[in-house]
Design an enzyme around this catalytic site. Structure first.
Site, mmCIF file in Angstrom:
data_model
loop_
_atom_site.group_PDB
_atom_site.id
_atom_site.type_symbol
_atom_site.label_atom_id
_atom_site.label_comp_id
_atom_site.label_asym_id
_atom_site.label_seq_id
_atom_site.Cartn_x
_atom_site.Cartn_y
_atom_site.Cartn_z
ATOM 1 N N SER A 142 0.873 -1.151 -0.113
ATOM 2 C CA SER A 142 0.074 0.026 -0.075
ATOM 3 C C SER A 142 1.060 1.239 -0.001
ATOM 4 O O SER A 142 2.125 0.952 0.237
ATOM 5 C CB SER A 142 -0.962 0.022 1.086
ATOM 6 O OG SER A 142 -0.001 0.072 2.188
ATOM 7 N N LYS A 143 0.142 2.199 -0.137
ATOM 8 C CA LYS A 143 1.254 3.499 0.004
ATOM 9 C C LYS A 143 2.059 3.693 1.173
ATOM 10 O O LYS A 143 3.137 3.945 0.986
ATOM 11 C CB LYS A 143 0.042 4.823 -0.100
ATOM 12 C CG LYS A 143 -0.173 5.546 -1.314
ATOM 13 C CD LYS A 143 0.793 6.461 -1.577
ATOM 14 C CE LYS A 143 0.443 7.113 -2.968
ATOM 15 N NZ LYS A 143 1.594 7.128 -3.738
ATOM 16 N N ARG A 144 1.772 3.398 2.286
ATOM 17 C CA ARG A 144 2.441 3.174 3.377
ATOM 18 C C ARG A 144 3.561 2.307 3.311
ATOM 19 O O ARG A 144 4.630 2.552 3.655
ATOM 20 C CB ARG A 144 1.721 2.722 4.663
ATOM 21 C CG ARG A 144 1.414 4.000 5.349
ATOM 22 C CD ARG A 144 0.475 3.659 6.712
ATOM 23 N NE ARG A 144 1.383 2.966 7.720
ATOM 24 C CZ ARG A 144 1.155 1.974 8.478
ATOM 25 N NH1 ARG A 144 -0.070 1.514 8.529
ATOM 26 N NH2 ARG A 144 2.045 1.390 9.372
ATOM 27 N N PHE A 145 3.363 1.094 2.580
ATOM 28 C CA PHE A 145 4.559 0.032 2.668
ATOM 29 C C PHE A 145 5.058 0.219 0.961
ATOM 30 O O PHE A 145 4.763 -0.716 0.290
ATOM 31 C CB PHE A 145 4.007 -1.157 2.962
ATOM 32 C CG PHE A 145 3.987 -1.380 4.250
ATOM 33 C CD1 PHE A 145 5.049 -1.804 5.090
ATOM 34 C CD2 PHE A 145 2.469 -1.371 4.925
ATOM 35 C CE1 PHE A 145 4.723 -1.636 6.597
ATOM 36 C CE2 PHE A 145 2.475 -1.264 6.459
ATOM 37 C CZ PHE A 145 3.551 -1.386 7.188
#
Ligand code: GLU
Length: 494
Positions: free
Chosen positions: A254-257
Site C-alpha cells: 500500500s502507499k505506506r508500504f
C-alpha cells in the site's frame, strides 16, 4: 516450445506501480531469455478510470527501467493497434459471433433495475451477480426490445451453469471453479466498448500471446476467459499468475508500504539496476544462494518455472542494500552523471556545469561513494564541498568547542601558512603540514578536528586529508581565513 510472446497489459489508470514493473520485468526477462517477443498493450476500455497522461507515464516508466518492448503503441508491430480503444471493431465482431453461437446474449436491464436486484439479494443474503433474467428471453420479447431501441443493450456471457471450469496455472497448478459461482459477465457495453474480460481474451488470441503473466488478483477472472476461449474455438495461452508482493505488515503493498510509483523510486535516488535486481528476486529464484545478478545473468537464468507460489515480503532495507552495492560499482563518471540532477535540484550545482565543475564533482563523489545508499544522499553528504567558501554552514556545537580557544587559532594560522607554501597540495603534503602544526605541544587530533570544522563546517565526513586535497588549496585557504575571522569575533557572553 511455441514461440514465446508475452505481453504487459496495463490500464492507464494512474502511475505505474512498482508491482507492475515486476510483472513487466518478468515478461521482459522471459522474452529475452527465450528469444521471444515482449509486447506492450494498453487496456483502456474503462474510460471512466483513465487518468490524463496515464499512457505516457507507462511508456516513460518502462523506458526509464530499460524494459524495451518489441511491439507496442509507439513502436508498432504486426498485430496492432496496441491500444484497445482503437480496436473496438474486433471486440464487436467476436461479441456478435458469441451471440450467434449461443454463448452470449443481449440483456437490456437498466442500471436502476440492476441496482434494485442487487439490493434485494443483499437483503436476503444471496449472491448479488446478474439475475440472468434476460438470458432466456423469448424471441418475441427480444425483437420488441430491439425495436424499442432500448438504451441499455449489452452482451453478456452465457456461463454454462451446471459445469466446472478447470485450468492449469504454471505457478499455482490446477485450479477448478464451479461455474455456478461465475457471473454472466458483461462482454460488450452499451456504448460499444468491450469489458476487460472480452478485450483481454480477444487480444491475447489475436496477438498470439503464448504466456499470460499477471497478478494473482486475476485468477478469479481466468475461468471466464477459459469459457470464452472455448466458445470461440481458440487455444488458451499458458497462465502464469504472480503472487502479490506484500508489505512488512503482511498486506498487499500500500502507499505506506512502498507501493509508490515506479518513477518515484528513480526520483528518490534508487538505481534502475538495483531495482531490477531486487524486483527480479521478489518471488522468483534461480535456486542459488546468491543476491546480486546483472541484467544479463537474469536474462540467462529466468524462467516462469522459478516463480514461487508464495508472496514475497517487500523489504525496503534489502532494496537499500542493493542500491548501495550498485552505487559502489559505478564508475566515477557514471556516478557523477547520475548524481548531478540531485545536486542541481538541491541548488548545489547550476544548470550547465562546465567540465572543471564536473570533474570536481567526480572527485567529491569519490569520497562519498561508500557512504551513499541512494543518489539522493549526495546533497546532504557533499553540500559543503559545493557551497561557496562563505556559504557552507557550521555546526554550532563544534564552533563552540573549537573556535573559542586562542590556541586553536594559532594552530590554524600555522596550518594556513604551511598550506600556502606547499609546492604540491595533495594528501601527503597537507597531512605533513597538519601534523607539524601539532608537533610541539599537542596531539595531532587537536589540529585535525578544528581544521575539519574550519574547512567543512562539520565534525564528520570523509578522511580529512582527502577532503583537503579535493577542496584544493584556494578553497582551503579561504575557508581557514573564514574560520579565523569567526574566531576573532568575541563571543556575545564575554
Ligand atoms: N489491464 C489489466 C491490468 O491493468 C491487465 C490484466 C492482465 O494482464 O490480464 O492489470
Amino acid at each position: 516450445m511455441t514461440d514465446v510472446r508475452v505481453r504487459f497489459a496495463p490500464s492507464p489508470t494512474g502511475a505505474l506501480h512498482i508491482g507492475g514493473v515486476r510483472t513487466a520485468l518478468w515478461d521482459w526477462l522471459f522474452a529475452r531469455h527465450s528469444g521471444g517477443k515482449f509486447i506492450l498493450r494498453i487496456e483502456d476500455t474503462d474510460k471512466t478510470r483513465e487518468v490524463e497522461g496515464g499512457v505516457q507515464t507507462i511508456l516513460d516508466s518502462l523506458r526509464a527501467y530499460g524494459l524495451d518492448y518489441d511491439e507496442g503503441p509507439d513502436v508498432g508491430g504486426p498485430y496492432g493497434p496496441y491500444i484497445q480503444s482503437e480496436r473496438l471493431a474486433f471486440y464487436q465482431k467476436y461479441a456478435e459471433r458469441l451471440v450467434a453461437s449461443g454463448h452470449a446474449y443481449y440483456a437490456y436491464d437498466t442500471p436502476d433495475e440492476l441496482q434494485r436486484f442487487r439490493e434485494q439479494q443483499q437483503m436476503r443474503g444471496l449472491p448479488t451477480g446478474y439475475s440472468r433474467r434476460h438470458r432466456d428471453l423469448s424471441d418475441a420479447d427480444r425483437e420488441r426490445y430491439d425495436r424499442e431501441r432500448r438504451e441499455f443493450r449489452v452482451i453478456r456471457l452465457a456461463v454454462p451453469r451446471d459445469e466446472q471450469t478447470t485450468f492449469h496455472d504454471v505457478v499455482y497448478g490446477e485450479i477448478t471453479y464451479e461455474n455456478k459461482v461465475l457471473d454472466d459477465q458483461v462482454l460488450l457495453k452499451s456504448d460499444g466498448f468491450p469489458t476487460y474480460q472480452l478485450a483481454n481474451v480477444v487480444d491475447d488470441h489475436l496477438m498470439q500471446i503464448s504466456h499470460v503473466l499477471r497478478g494473482e488478483d486475476w485468477i478469479p477472472s481466468t475461468p471466464l476467459h477459459i469459457l470464452l476461449y472455448r466458445a470461440l474455438g481458440w487455444e488458451p495461452p499458458a497462465f502464469v499468475h504472480l503472487p502479490n508482493m506484500l508489505g512488512s505488515d503482511g498486506k498487499k503493498l500500500s502507499k505506506r508500504f512502498m507501493a509508490v510509483g515506479a518513477m518515484e523510486y528513480l526520483r528518490d535516488g534508487y538505481l534502475r539496476e538495483a531495482l531490477i535486481n531486487f524486483l527480479a528476486l521478489q518471488g522468483w529464484s534461480a535456486k542459488e544462494e546468491r543476491d546480486v545478478y546483472s541484467v544479463e545473468e537474469l536474462i540467462e537464468k529466468f524462467s516462469p518455472e522459478g516463480i514461487l507460489n508464495k508472496s514475497p515480503i517487500f523489504d525496503p532495507d534489502k532494496l537499500l542494500w542493493y542500491n548501495g552495492q550498485y552505487i559502489r560499482a559505478l564508475s566515477l563518471s557514471d556516478l557523477a552523471a547520475r548524481t548531478l540532477p540531485f545536486l542541481q535540484r538541491a541548488n548545489l550545482v547550476g544548470q550547465d556545469p562546465d567540465t572543471s565543475t564536473l570533474s570536481y564533482i567526480g572527485h567529491v563523489l569519490k569520497l562519498e561513494q561508500e557512504r551513499m545508499k541512494t543518489l539522493a544522499d549526495a546533497p546532504a553528504l557533499a553540500d559543503f564541498f559545493l557551497l561557496g567558501d562563505d556559504e557552507y554552514p557550521f555546526d554550532e556545537k563544534a564552533v563552540q568547542k573549537w573556535f573559542t580557544q586562542p590556541a586553536v587559532a594559532d594552530r590554524l594560522r600555522r596550518v594556513r601558512a604551511g598550506f600556502a607554501e606547499l609546492d604540491v597540495f595533495d594528501e601527503t603534503n597537507t597531512e605533513a603540514v597538519v601534523r607539524a602544526a601539532a608537533e610541539a605541544e599537542v596531539k595531532a587530533s587537536e589540529v585535525i578536528h578544528p581544521v575539519r570544522v574550519a574547512v567543512s563546517g562539520r565534525t564528520t565526513g570523509p578522511g580529512l586529508f582527502e577532503t583537503l586535497a579535493t577542496l584544493g588549496r584556494e578553497r582551503c585557504l579561504r575557508r581557514l581565513d573564514r574560520a579565523l575571522g569567526m574566531m576573532a569575533i568575541p563571543l556575545a557572553s564575554e
